[in-house]
Design a protein around this motif. Sequence first.
Motif: not given
Length: 179
Positions: A101-107, A113-134
């Motif tokens: 929707e924002m026309d950007v690359e995932l990650g 961020t979920i357990r054992f997987e972080d699909m974020t980077g230095t440019k990340t401004i919107l991060k979805y995550m499980t409540d456990g990770m937060l």
Amino acid sequence: MASTASGTGVNPYTNRPYSRRFYEILETRKRLPVWEQKDEFFEMMRKNQTMVLVGETGSGKTTQIPSFMVDTGVTRGKRMVACTQPRRVAAMSVSKRVAEEMDVELGEEVGYTIRFEDMTGTKTILKYMTDGMLLREARCHAQTARPPGLVYYRYAAVILDEAHERTLSTDILFGAAEE
């Protein structure tokens, strides 16, 4: 607003022209009930530090509200908007949809961020995550000498989505929001 196609036709997050797919998705987004309440949401956000939003399933709360937050400019200064999801699959699938929707690359600008997987980077401004990770981030942060509060530390805004599902993590995060 940035992610709703600036008049220049250039995506402010990638500095590339918006894709045709972006405009197709934008037309669909504009038909969501949440979109109709966009200006009212911005006004409430300016006046309140905490809000509780209620809406029908499929109204756009999970996908649109976090990107609206980004649109306000709260992510300046390398801070992010965090949006919790009760399940791993939801965090992954919703972040993929919002990146489209924002026309950007995932990650990149949008990730998860979920357990054992972080699909974020230095440019990340919107991060979805499980409540456990937060909650894990909050615990790690609390053990440092930094100023208190997740919002102050890393996030400009924290959205506890699906809070009615009442997990222990979500309940604790509600308490941590009071810091």
